[in-house]
Structures are given as C-alpha cells and as structure tokens.
Design a protein around this motif. Structure first.
Motif, PDB file in Angstrom:
ATOM      1  N   ILE A   1      -2.003  10.050   2.728  1.00  0.00           N
ATOM      2  CA  ILE A   1      -1.203  10.453   1.572  1.00  0.00           C
ATOM      3  C   ILE A   1      -1.960  10.202   0.283  1.00  0.00           C
ATOM      4  CG2 ILE A   1       0.853   9.882   0.231  1.00  0.00           C
ATOM      5  CD1 ILE A   1       2.339   9.454   2.774  1.00  0.00           C
ATOM      6  N   MET A   2      -2.521   8.987   0.166  1.00  0.00           N
ATOM      7  CA  MET A   2      -3.132   8.609  -1.102  1.00  0.00           C
ATOM      8  C   MET A   2      -4.386   9.423  -1.380  1.00  0.00           C
ATOM      9  SD  MET A   2      -4.110   4.847  -2.357  1.00  0.00           S
ATOM     10  CE  MET A   2      -4.462   4.490  -4.046  1.00  0.00           C
TER      11      MET A   2
ATOM     12  N   LEU B   1      -0.860   6.301   5.277  1.00  0.00           N
ATOM     13  CA  LEU B   1      -0.817   6.076   3.832  1.00  0.00           C
ATOM     14  C   LEU B   1      -2.133   6.453   3.169  1.00  0.00           C
ATOM     15  CD1 LEU B   1       1.244   2.814   3.703  1.00  0.00           C
ATOM     16  CD2 LEU B   1       1.897   5.053   2.915  1.00  0.00           C
ATOM     17  N   VAL B   2      -3.246   6.178   3.887  1.00  0.00           N
ATOM     18  CA  VAL B   2      -4.542   6.604   3.344  1.00  0.00           C
ATOM     19  C   VAL B   2      -4.567   8.124   3.236  1.00  0.00           C
ATOM     20  CG1 VAL B   2      -6.997   6.736   3.833  1.00  0.00           C
ATOM     21  CG2 VAL B   2      -5.797   4.595   4.119  1.00  0.00           C
TER      22      VAL B   2
ATOM     23  N   ALA C   1      -3.367  13.823  -0.081  1.00  0.00           N
ATOM     24  CA  ALA C   1      -2.277  14.461  -0.813  1.00  0.00           C
ATOM     25  C   ALA C   1      -2.303  14.071  -2.280  1.00  0.00           C
ATOM     26  CB  ALA C   1      -0.946  14.072  -0.175  1.00  0.00           C
ATOM     27  N   GLY C   2      -2.681  12.812  -2.565  1.00  0.00           N
ATOM     28  CA  GLY C   2      -2.590  12.349  -3.944  1.00  0.00           C
ATOM     29  C   GLY C   2      -3.816  12.622  -4.780  1.00  0.00           C
TER      30      GLY C   2
ATOM     31  N   LEU D   1      -0.682  23.902  -3.043  1.00  0.00           N
ATOM     32  CA  LEU D   1       0.494  23.043  -2.910  1.00  0.00           C
ATOM     33  C   LEU D   1       0.977  22.985  -1.466  1.00  0.00           C
ATOM     34  CD1 LEU D   1       2.317  23.987  -6.188  1.00  0.00           C
ATOM     35  CD2 LEU D   1       1.208  21.849  -5.643  1.00  0.00           C
ATOM     36  N   PHE D   2       0.850  24.117  -0.756  1.00  0.00           N
ATOM     37  CA  PHE D   2       1.179  24.089   0.671  1.00  0.00           C
ATOM     38  C   PHE D   2       0.238  23.153   1.415  1.00  0.00           C
ATOM     39  CE2 PHE D   2       3.535  28.240   0.382  1.00  0.00           C
ATOM     40  CZ  PHE D   2       4.717  27.726   0.860  1.00  0.00           C
TER      41      PHE D   2
ATOM     42  N   LEU E   1       0.927  15.973   4.047  1.00  0.00           N
ATOM     43  CA  LEU E   1       2.062  15.058   4.186  1.00  0.00           C
ATOM     44  C   LEU E   1       2.626  15.114   5.607  1.00  0.00           C
ATOM     45  CD1 LEU E   1       3.962  15.488   0.813  1.00  0.00           C
ATOM     46  CD2 LEU E   1       2.524  13.627   1.552  1.00  0.00           C
TER      47      LEU E   1
ATOM     48  N   PHE F   1       0.829  -1.203   0.000  1.00  0.00           N
ATOM     49  CA  PHE F   1       0.000   0.000   0.000  1.00  0.00           C
ATOM     50  C   PHE F   1       0.863   1.253   0.000  1.00  0.00           C
ATOM     51  CE2 PHE F   1      -3.112   2.812   2.325  1.00  0.00           C
ATOM     52  CZ  PHE F   1      -3.893   2.993   1.213  1.00  0.00           C
TER      53      PHE F   1
ATOM     54  N   VAL G   1      -0.944  20.410   0.265  1.00  0.00           N
ATOM     55  CA  VAL G   1      -0.406  19.060   0.082  1.00  0.00           C
ATOM     56  C   VAL G   1       0.677  18.789   1.117  1.00  0.00           C
ATOM     57  CG1 VAL G   1       0.820  17.554  -1.490  1.00  0.00           C
ATOM     58  CG2 VAL G   1      -0.890  19.111  -2.368  1.00  0.00           C
TER      59      VAL G   1
ATOM     60  N   SER H   1       0.531   4.289  -2.647  1.00  0.00           N
ATOM     61  CA  SER H   1       0.134   5.647  -2.263  1.00  0.00           C
ATOM     62  C   SER H   1       1.265   6.641  -2.502  1.00  0.00           C
ATOM     63  CB  SER H   1      -0.341   5.675  -0.814  1.00  0.00           C
ATOM     64  OG  SER H   1       0.727   5.488   0.046  1.00  0.00           O
TER      65      SER H   1
ATOM     66  N   SER I   1       1.230   7.496  -6.076  1.00  0.00           N
ATOM     67  CA  SER I   1       0.157   8.403  -6.489  1.00  0.00           C
ATOM     68  C   SER I   1       0.566   9.864  -6.291  1.00  0.00           C
ATOM     69  CB  SER I   1      -1.110   8.111  -5.708  1.00  0.00           C
ATOM     70  OG  SER I   1      -1.007   8.622  -4.405  1.00  0.00           O
TER      71      SER I   1
END
Lengths: 345, 224, 169
Positions: free
Chosen positions: C59-60, C56-57, C63-64, C33-34, C40, A134, C36, A138, A141
């Motif tokens: 981030i994904m 990670l969730v 952020a992503g 962008l800040f 993080l 994961f 993001v 992520s 991404s």
C-alpha cells in the motif's frame, strides 16, 4: 466504568453466539458495530471540534467566537451542517465526473480507516495489528491519492495546483514522519500499538524521544495540511486548493475528513508519545480523550499563531532539516540502546 | 537560537487567549462613542433664523430650507428644513458655520432605511409656532388645512367617485378606492396632494391604481 | 463457502476488474487510478494470507508513492485531450502480435502455476511476521539488503544529477 465498552462488546458477542451464530460471524457483526461506532464518534466529534476551533481562534484574537446558537454557540456547527446539506450539489460541466465524485468518498474512507488501530482505551483497539503503527503510516499515505483525484477531477488550474502541492508536501513529510516514529519502535521492539502503550507504563516516550516528538509533530502538521503548512489550501493564492470546485456535502466531506485525520493523528500522538490510555483515577477511554483534546488544542494554537510558510521553504525544510534530524535521532537511539544494553539494563 | 521566535509567538497568542475579549455585542450592547461622534444631524427649529449659511456651505447640497419674510419685523421665518442624508458626508461645516448653534450631530448612527425617501429628513414648522408667522401666511395655512380636511372627509365618504373623476376612469377609481379603504395614511396623502398639486396627485393616483389592479386582478373592487 | 473464500473472491474480483479498467480506460489518468485500486486489491490478498507487513508495504510503496509518481509523470507530459490519451491501436498486425504475446504469457503463467508443487510449511508464522522478516533482513541477508539500499541511493543521485543538468561553462 473502566471496562464498560469492552464488557458491552463481550456481551454482544455472547448474545449473538447464544442465538446460534458461528463465532466468526459474531465477530464480523461486532466489527460492523465498531465501524458504525467509529463513524458516529467521528461525526459527533467534528461538530464539537469545529466549534472548539472557532472558539479557540476567537479567544486567541480576543473575540468571542460563535455565541448565538445554543449554550456558548455550541449548535453553530449543526446549523452549518444543515446549511451544507441543503445546498445545491454542483458538478461543474468540464470536470472529470467519475474522479470528481469519488475523490471526497475516497478521502473520508481513508481517514476513517485510520481509527482501526488506535487504542481508545484498555483493550479497546478495533484490531490490534502486529504492524499497527506501520498500518497507520501507510494508510495515511493513501490520502495523497484522494487529494490528487480532487485536484485533477476538478479540471481547474488552482485545484490542480493545490492538489499537486499537497501531494508534493505529503510525500516529502511522510519520510520524517515515519522516521521519527522509528525511534519509538526501536525502544519498544514492536509495531503493535498495545505494546507501545504498555512500554510507557513507567515513562512516556516524549521524555525519552523529545527530538522524535518534535519532528513527528511538525511533519504531522504538514501531513494534515494544517496551518502553518496549509500551502495546498492557501486561500489567498489558490482560493481553496483542491477543494475549490466542491460545494455542499461533497465539500463538507473533505472538511470532515480533514478533521477526522486531525483527531486520528492527535490520538496517535497521545498513544505513541504520551502514554496512550494510561493514567490514574479516571477510566482509560477518558484519558485518551483528554490527551487527544489537549494535543488538538496545541494544533489549534499553532495554526492560529504562525503565518503560512512559502512552498519552497516548506519543501527544503523537510528535505534539508527534518529528514537529517530524524535520521540522526535514529542513530542516537540505536547507540543509546546499545550502550544501555552493554551496561546491563 | 532557532525556534525561540516561534516559542515567543506561541507565548503571545497563549497570553491573548486568556485576556478579556474586546468584542462589543452591538445590537444588545451599544458602543461607547466619543463625545464628538457625528451621527444624525439635528436642528433646533425655534433657534433657526433661516440665514442659509448652512445650505451655502454644504459641499454636497444636502441641506435646503424654505422661509418667509415677516414684513413688520423684516426678519425671515423658517417654514421647513430638509436634510437629505444620502449625500451627507459628515464634514461638520454646517455645524461650524451656524451662527445660532442650532445644528448639531447626535450619537444615533443607525440611519439605514429601506427607501430613499425615508433617508431624507424634513422638519415642518411645528403647529405651536405657526401663529408666530405673518398674518396672511397664517390665514393661507389655515385655509389650506381646512380644504385638506374637507377633502379627506369627502374621500372617506365617497372615494370611488372622486378618485374616478381624478383619474378620468371610473373602473380605476373603484379599484383604487378599494385599495385605499384599508390604508388611511395613503388616503390622507392623496388628499393633501389633490389640494396642493393636482397634477402630481393624478400621477400618483394613476400609479397606485395600476399597482392595485395588478395585485388583485380578479377581485376587482372587492374590499380586502 | 467459508468467510475466507468470500473475502478472497471479493478481493480477487476487485483486483481483476481494476486491472481490466487499467487496460480498457481511454483516459490514462483513469488507468493510473485503476492501477492504484489493483495495488490495493493485491495488498488485500496479502492481508488475507496473514502477510500484513508485505501488504502494508504494497500500500505504502505502490499505492501511495509509485502510483503518485506515475500520475505526476503522466500529468507533466500530457498535452492532448484527456479522453484520447490511452487509445487502442487499430492496426491489425499490432493487435495480432499483442494478442499472441498475451496468450503466450497467460498460458506460460497458468502452466507454471499448474505444474508447480506448492509445499505448505508446517510451521505457522502467526503474527510474528515482522520480527522474523527483520531478523532475516539484518541477519543472513544483510549484504543483499545493503546492496539494494546502495543501489537505490545511486539511483537517487542519478536522478538529482539528471534534474540539475550540466552547467554551462
């Protein structure tokens, strides 16, 4: 030979603690050493890889490829790197300077971060996260942000179009990418890379999950913005997409990051579908290199065979074909596991 | 079925990957050219009868020749023949129309040159064929050659003075003499020009002197 | 000061500075962008708390994906100079009202954090967080999980309908 790198790492930590350093700090130093090793591998690898891609594309087109500099033209990439280093660093006047300058750095940092969880041999993960797979998805991404920054920061129509395209494409293909890996995770029952490798000691997942492998391969190609899915770069219409305004080393950083991503994805594919570092006779870290390079060659072959597909076809292929197929694969895998468990496996 | 075309394509590229390369590594390996390839235009000087068929048929005015008439035999003799390749389009008309078949294309295609004048190819009447000409022309030619050699000798002996006279400026003459002292070829060319066309010689010498003065502004007449 | 503290201070510092950047940037793209970077930083704090999956969730999803959505939305609607997209409001009553609300909010949050007792569970989660979470989501809380999924599905359908528009008859 098998445990050469692992033993070296242990020896380093033992030596540092022997000097009177707290174990935590020794581990931190080991981590820094591992990071530097990854960066060196990435940089050395790209010189080989660009040479290899040129050679392979040459052979496919019945040309010779680079052959002037060094044996079989192997030093061509080094000459190119020197050329790029000596080039003028141009920042166009109307750009958004902060974003323009940070975008390549963000891209390369993200792509190097991918290597944290890849097992490069028996016990050779930098960090064996319990959510390793994961983590890979992520962090991968995040690279959309870097491309978007490059596209926006350049303040150029084509750059922005390229950035937008790559973001749209990467967001669409992230879904089948993650879904196709889910089948493997369901069989293994873990997101940890070492568990996934261990689960393949008898049979590779490419045999158990062929549909997942194909969907993963296609969506990984799209996620990497590689041909035939290199719409964001589409030289004929967008000059170079998000990279149009970049020169010299900034541009080279994007290039480096793309190849770094490519190697990382190929290594992940080798790990998840082709048994990782497991193999007879040779040391484990050599096996993963061999498998990664074979997969890379398939990537090259595909890029130099197929023409680029149209943007709308690209999107509808993801949403109307890959996502349903990968969902069906999850369903099929679940049903298969249930049936096998009922049968008493 | 979907995907069979893709697999076929991959098969084709894979097959080509292991086939022989068709690349010719040009400077080391010369290409094998077809027999009728048109490269450099060549003239067989002895066979030419100066009929001017080639110059008339040439669409771009590439070819030009000089000839003299021998009154005894009432035949033309070719004196010089020049081919200005920068205008040639390799149409082959001259070769087709030559009644004596003395023009032909060879297989040399490396015709690039750094200067325009080097693109032009001039055939002078070879020395051994000069005697073949009518007497008065031979005599004139001999006289000319003698004058040229005398001029070269004079230039080698006392270049600054002669050149100064030519340029009507002693300083310039000294500068030019210093520049030409190391360049025998140019010296001889200027000598030929001084004999044949004094006005042109003046112009060329002036230009050369200016250039020499520019290149060595402080050295003056110091011989390099 | 242990290594843990240093990492926390660094992460918290990055998060706070980036959050300030969101508020203070004059260019709204920079703000996004800040944002993001803020996400993080928060994800890093999750990692430090041994909640890797949640991090990670974060981030994904945030952020992503969400931030890309925000940036896209900004780019699509923006038609002025980029440097004047996120200006400060100069009228005094607005500043007063905003200051009042933010002070109130900060005080409320600080009070809530200060007066709440934070019981530490004796059970160590270790790195089995994902397995536990999966068991919870598809065990006791399966109904709410599925309802949330259906809600998202409905939202997707709504978005598609809005995007397609009504056909003229």
């Amino acid at each position: 030979m098998e445990h050469f790198f692992v033993n070296t790492a242990h020896a380093l930590v033992a030596w540092l603690t022997g000097l009177g350093l707290a174990p935590g700090w020794a581990d931190l130093i080991l981590l820094v050493v591992q990071w530097i090793a990854v960066i060196i591998i990435v940089i050395l690898n790209i010189t080989v890889l660009i040479w290899l891609e040129r050679k392979v594309s040459g052979f496919i087109q019945q040309r010779l490829g680079p052959n002037r500099l060094g044996p079989f033209g192997m030093f061509q990439t080094i000459a190119d790197a020197i050329k790029l280093l000596t080039k003028e660093d141009i920042v166009p006047s109307q750009t958004d300077r902060m974003i323009f300058k940070t975008a390549p750095m963000v891209f390369i940092i993200i792509s190097v971060m991918l290597y944290v969880v890849i097992p490069m041999g028996d016990g050779m993960e930098i960090v064996d996260l319990n959510v390793g797979l994961f983590y890979f998805i992520s962090i991968g991404s995040l690279s959309t942000i870097a491309l978007l920054m490059a596209g926006w920061g350049s303040n150029n129509k084509w750059s922005l179009l390229g950035g937008m395209r790559s973001v749209a494409q990467m967001i669409s293909y992230e879904i089948p990418l993650a879904f196709s890996l889910l089948g493997v995770v369901m069989i293994t029952g873990s997101l940890r890379m070492s568990d996934i490798v261990a689960a393949q000691s008898n049979i590779w997942f490419v045999v158990l999950q062929p549909i997942a492998f194909i969907t993963y391969f296609i969506s990984a190609t799209a996620e990497l913005n590689r041909g035939p899915f290199d719409m964001p770069e589409a030289e004929q219409e967008l000059t170079s997409g998000a990279y149009t305004e970049y020169t010299g080393m900034r541009w080279a950083l994007f290039f480096l990051a793309e190849y770094t991503n490519l190697v990382a994805v190929s290594a992940l594919m080798a790990t998840v579908f082709f048994g990782g570092w497991q193999g007879p006779w040779l040391p484990s870290w050599l096996w993963i290199i061999i498998k990664t390079y074979l997969i890379l060659n398939v990537f090259f072959l595909i890029k130099w065979t197929f023409p680029r597909i149209r943007m709308d076809h690209l999107m509808s292929f993801s949403w109307k074909f890959l996502i349903p197929v990968s969902l069906a694969n999850i369903l099929l895998t679940g049903a298969g596991i249930e049936v096998l468990m009922r049968m008493g496996w | 079925m979907y995907g069979t075309g893709l697999l076929k394509g991959l098969g084709i590229t894979l097959k080509h990957t292991f086939e022989r390369e068709i690349t010719q590594q040009y400077p080391e390996q010369m290409p094998v050219l077809p027999a009728r390839f048109r490269g450099n235009l060549q003239l067989d000087f002895q066979d030419c009868i100066a009929c001017e068929m080639c110059t008339k048929v040439c669409p771009n005015g590439v070819l030009s020749l000089e000839s003299v008439r021998d009154d005894k035999t009432n035949k033309k003799k070719l004196m010089s023949y020049s081919i200005d390749f920068q205008y040639c389009m390799y149409c082959n008309f001259c070769v087709e129309n030559c009644p004596k078949h003395c023009l032909h294309f060879d297989h040399n295609f490396e015709l690039a040159a750094y200067d325009r004048e080097n693109i032009k190819k001039v055939y002078q009447r070879p020395q051994e064929l000069v005697t073949d000409l009518p007497e008065e022309i031979v005599a004139a030619e001999e006289k000319n050659q003698k004058r040229i050699s005398v001029m070269i000798g004079a230039l080698q002996k006392d270049a600054p003075k002669i050149l100064g006279k030519l340029l009507e400026d002693e300083e310039k003459g000294k500068v030019l003499a210093a520049a030409l002292a190391s360049d025998q070829d140019k010296l001889e060319k200027i000598a030929v020009m001084m004999v044949e066309d004094i006005e042109k010689a003046k112009k060329v010498a002036g230009a050369l002197a200016n250039k020499a003065a520019k290149d060595h502004p402080k050295e003056g007449n110091v011989v390099a | 000061m242990s290594l843990n503290d240093i990492v926390f201070i660094a992460l918290a510092g990055i998060t706070l500075l980036a959050a300030l950047g969101v508020v203070l940037s004059r260019n709204i793209i920079h703000s996004a962008l800040f944002l993001v970077l803020t996400f993080l930083g928060v994800a890093g704090i999750y990692f430090q708390l041994n909640a890797g999956f949640v991090g990670l969730v974060q981030i994904m999803v945030y952020a992503g994906a969400i931030s890309v959505l925000i940036i896209f939305a900004i780019m699509l609607v923006m038609d002025v100079e980029p440097d004047q997209t996120n200006l400060f409001n100069q009228s005094t009553p607005t500043i007063m009202a905003g200051g009042y609300v933010s002070v109130l909010l900060a005080a409320g949050l600080a009070g809530a954090i200060w007066f709440t007792k934070w019981p530490l569970s004796a059970v160590q989660v270790g790195d089995q967080g994902v397995e536990k979470l999966a068991g919870m989501l598809l065990g006791p809380y399966v109904v709410s999980f599925e309802v949330a999924a259906i809600l998202l599905l409905v939202a997707v359908f709504g978005a598609i309908l809005l995007a397609k528009g009504v056909e003229d008859k």
